[in-house]
Design a protein around this motif. Sequence first.
Motif, mmCIF file in Angstrom:
data_model
loop_
_atom_site.group_PDB
_atom_site.id
_atom_site.type_symbol
_atom_site.label_atom_id
_atom_site.label_comp_id
_atom_site.label_asym_id
_atom_site.label_seq_id
_atom_site.Cartn_x
_atom_site.Cartn_y
_atom_site.Cartn_z
ATOM 1 N N LEU A 48 0.963 -1.104 -0.058
ATOM 2 C CA LEU A 48 -0.137 -0.151 0.048
ATOM 3 C C LEU A 48 1.062 1.301 -0.041
ATOM 4 C CD1 LEU A 48 -2.834 1.352 0.451
ATOM 5 C CD2 LEU A 48 -2.361 1.389 2.767
ATOM 6 N N ALA A 49 0.755 2.355 -1.051
ATOM 7 C CA ALA A 49 1.700 3.581 -1.124
ATOM 8 C C ALA A 49 0.445 4.589 -1.302
ATOM 9 C CB ALA A 49 2.462 3.285 -2.197
ATOM 10 N N PRO A 50 0.277 5.392 -0.039
ATOM 11 C CA PRO A 50 -0.429 6.640 -0.235
ATOM 12 C C PRO A 50 0.354 7.861 -0.701
ATOM 13 C CG PRO A 50 0.618 6.151 2.174
ATOM 14 C CD PRO A 50 1.193 5.138 1.287
ATOM 15 N N VAL A 51 -0.168 8.684 -1.799
ATOM 16 C CA VAL A 51 0.429 9.619 -2.413
ATOM 17 C C VAL A 51 -0.655 10.537 -2.781
ATOM 18 C CG1 VAL A 51 0.761 8.422 -4.356
ATOM 19 C CG2 VAL A 51 1.896 10.293 -3.993
ATOM 20 N N ASP A 52 -0.398 11.689 -2.837
ATOM 21 C CA ASP A 52 -1.319 12.873 -3.677
ATOM 22 C C ASP A 52 -0.992 12.737 -4.982
ATOM 23 O OD1 ASP A 52 -3.184 14.853 -4.322
ATOM 24 O OD2 ASP A 52 -2.261 16.469 -3.019
ATOM 25 N N LEU A 59 -4.850 12.244 0.105
ATOM 26 C CA LEU A 59 -3.973 11.270 -0.346
ATOM 27 C C LEU A 59 -4.860 10.262 -1.103
ATOM 28 C CD1 LEU A 59 -1.832 10.638 2.967
ATOM 29 C CD2 LEU A 59 -1.199 11.886 0.948
ATOM 30 N N ASP A 60 -4.357 10.014 -2.110
ATOM 31 C CA ASP A 60 -4.812 8.336 -3.057
ATOM 32 C C ASP A 60 -3.917 7.195 -2.543
ATOM 33 O OD1 ASP A 60 -6.411 10.653 -4.485
ATOM 34 O OD2 ASP A 60 -4.328 11.393 -5.475
ATOM 35 N N ALA A 124 12.775 6.154 4.223
ATOM 36 C CA ALA A 124 13.040 5.888 3.074
ATOM 37 C C ALA A 124 11.609 5.077 2.454
ATOM 38 C CB ALA A 124 14.331 5.206 2.838
ATOM 39 N N GLY A 125 11.088 4.358 3.284
ATOM 40 C CA GLY A 125 9.825 3.397 2.831
ATOM 41 C C GLY A 125 9.082 2.990 4.196
ATOM 42 N N SER A 133 5.497 8.731 -1.407
ATOM 43 C CA SER A 133 6.124 10.120 -1.642
ATOM 44 C C SER A 133 6.904 10.377 -0.405
ATOM 45 C CB SER A 133 5.227 11.075 -2.109
ATOM 46 O OG SER A 133 5.844 12.292 -2.205
ATOM 47 N N LYS A 134 8.140 11.279 -0.857
ATOM 48 C CA LYS A 134 9.001 11.903 0.355
ATOM 49 C C LYS A 134 8.082 13.136 0.804
ATOM 50 C CE LYS A 134 12.437 11.484 -2.294
ATOM 51 N NZ LYS A 134 13.969 11.129 -2.852
ATOM 52 N N TRP A 135 6.802 13.456 0.058
ATOM 53 C CA TRP A 135 6.191 14.624 0.661
ATOM 54 C C TRP A 135 5.521 14.096 1.969
ATOM 55 C CZ3 TRP A 135 5.938 19.701 -0.867
ATOM 56 C CH2 TRP A 135 6.481 19.945 -2.291
ATOM 57 N N ILE A 136 5.855 14.914 2.877
ATOM 58 C CA ILE A 136 5.084 14.806 4.285
ATOM 59 C C ILE A 136 3.929 15.383 4.308
ATOM 60 C CG2 ILE A 136 5.156 15.061 6.809
ATOM 61 C CD1 ILE A 136 8.181 14.738 6.641
ATOM 62 N N HIS A 137 2.762 14.788 4.351
ATOM 63 C CA HIS A 137 1.333 15.454 4.308
ATOM 64 C C HIS A 137 0.853 15.307 5.417
ATOM 65 C CE1 HIS A 137 -2.560 15.395 3.027
ATOM 66 N NE2 HIS A 137 -2.485 16.017 1.807
ATOM 67 N N PHE A 138 0.144 16.611 5.757
ATOM 68 C CA PHE A 138 -0.808 16.621 6.862
ATOM 69 C C PHE A 138 -1.960 16.977 6.727
ATOM 70 C CE2 PHE A 138 3.727 17.396 8.670
ATOM 71 C CZ PHE A 138 3.674 16.535 9.799
#
Length: 544
Positions: A48-52, A59-60, A124-125, A133-138
């Motif tokens: 599972l990989a969350p990313v915008d 987050l998708d 890193a993962g 992603s390396k974006w930190i999302h809040f």
Amino acid sequence: MINAGRSFSGLERNCVFLNPGNLPEAGSRFVNISGASGLDFEDDARALAPVDWDHDGDLDLWISNRNAPRLRFLRNETPSKETRWIAFRLSGDGSDCNRDAIGARVELHSSNIPALRSIRTLRAGEGFLSQGSKWIHFGLGIKGRPEKVTVHWPDRARTVEEFDGLSENHRYLLVKGSGKAVVQPARDESLQLVPSPPKPLPPDRAARIPLATLFPKPSLSLNDYSGRPVRIGSGKPLLLNLWATWCAPCLSELEEFTSHAQEIRDAGLEVVALSVDSLGEQQGNPRATLAKMRWPFPAAEATGQTISVLQDYHNALIALNRPLPLPVSFLFDEEGRLSVIYKGPTTPKVVLQDLNHSSGSLEQRWIRAAPLAGTSLQDEIIRKRALTIESIVHFRNGRAREQARDLSGALYHYEAALSHRPDFAEGHKRMGNLQLQRKNLRAALEHYQQAATTEPDDPSTQFALGDTYRLLREPDQAALAYREVLRINPTHLNTQVRLADVLYEGGHLDEAIATARQALAQATEQNNQPIVRILEERIRSYQP
């Protein structure tokens, strides 16, 4: 279990749990929202990989599975007016802090709720077989207002830096040492993503499986209907085709091969039809069936041993260990190495195109065996890893052939393992053991020496080296090897007995007696009566 086509999770649905924070209604427990989330598929999910993905602030999800569909993209359709968020990208200085700032701890503080603090760590993962992603999302929720962000940088000084001047629904770049959060522009292009249900490919009754790892010719004892032996690896490629009179696809396949007989002969390919009628409840007349279609190639009856050997080859090479279907064909090259497996019907055109598959390097076979066209990554680390994996595959199958008492097959696999990994100590030990069984003492000695060079502190290798020197009537060299065993394990009684023997055989009488007496004292202390009797007899025989 996995090789048999089963799964650890079976038909268990995906689960989604919500952290409700300090809500008293939750009773300090996670809330199961699996059904409401829409993520509770019956997939055998793994990653599972969350990313915008579409840059709309929520987050998708990307989900990968062991089964079909292998990949799902789940777009978060939360209305943009209800979405309040903030995201950060970190950049280290590249000296005492890595440029991606992996390991940094980020704390987001809220202006209107001082006690509210959200914390994320940049890794890193995260998760199994996945990296986001390396974006930190809040997510900010309804009440949160971003005031400042504190970054604990992953450097030796454990630097802590604050960045302020933040606004919701923005992306910021945080550069170590700058103290300033720089707004990052939104992506210009808009992704036109159209939702659609997954469309699994229709089931295919045929599978062509070119092999990157080549196995030696199997030990099969077969005679065709005319009494001539079926020889694999006689200088010509050979196709073994398993069929039955009651199998309609089998008959269609045989008729197609019959109609292309001259083309097949011109290519130098031999074809043998092996009927399995005698092995099942439905028994027809294979000879009459072949005569009716004017089958132009040899034919024979498959035995239980034939099916067992071919099934073992299939299971060793293909992860999904299912019983062989009908029809099924095995293509062997001119040296008798298994090159391609065809599960279900195949055609003469496909087989003739595969005649040279076994030629070339391992990398070339990997490319030809790939289900999709492409090129391989030219990296030395990847190349070495591929060779190591190939060596392990051959080594495991060498052990399997050795346990089945197929010494020639074991020899083939161990030699292949060492060709890909010459410093493989365990492979050299196994080869030494095989050569010892074949009475090839010098060859055994060479392999034991190679193993001892790679792993000098392995007592079993030094012990085998001593035994081999002794068989070669080189007692002084044997004594050196046995002394190495005792250096590693000073109390090994069997080695002490052997050392005493080779010292005696080398003419070192006093040393042999002293070694035997030392071993006798140890055996007596351990109350090891069989060794005590052996050593007492040895000492008497050593004395003039």
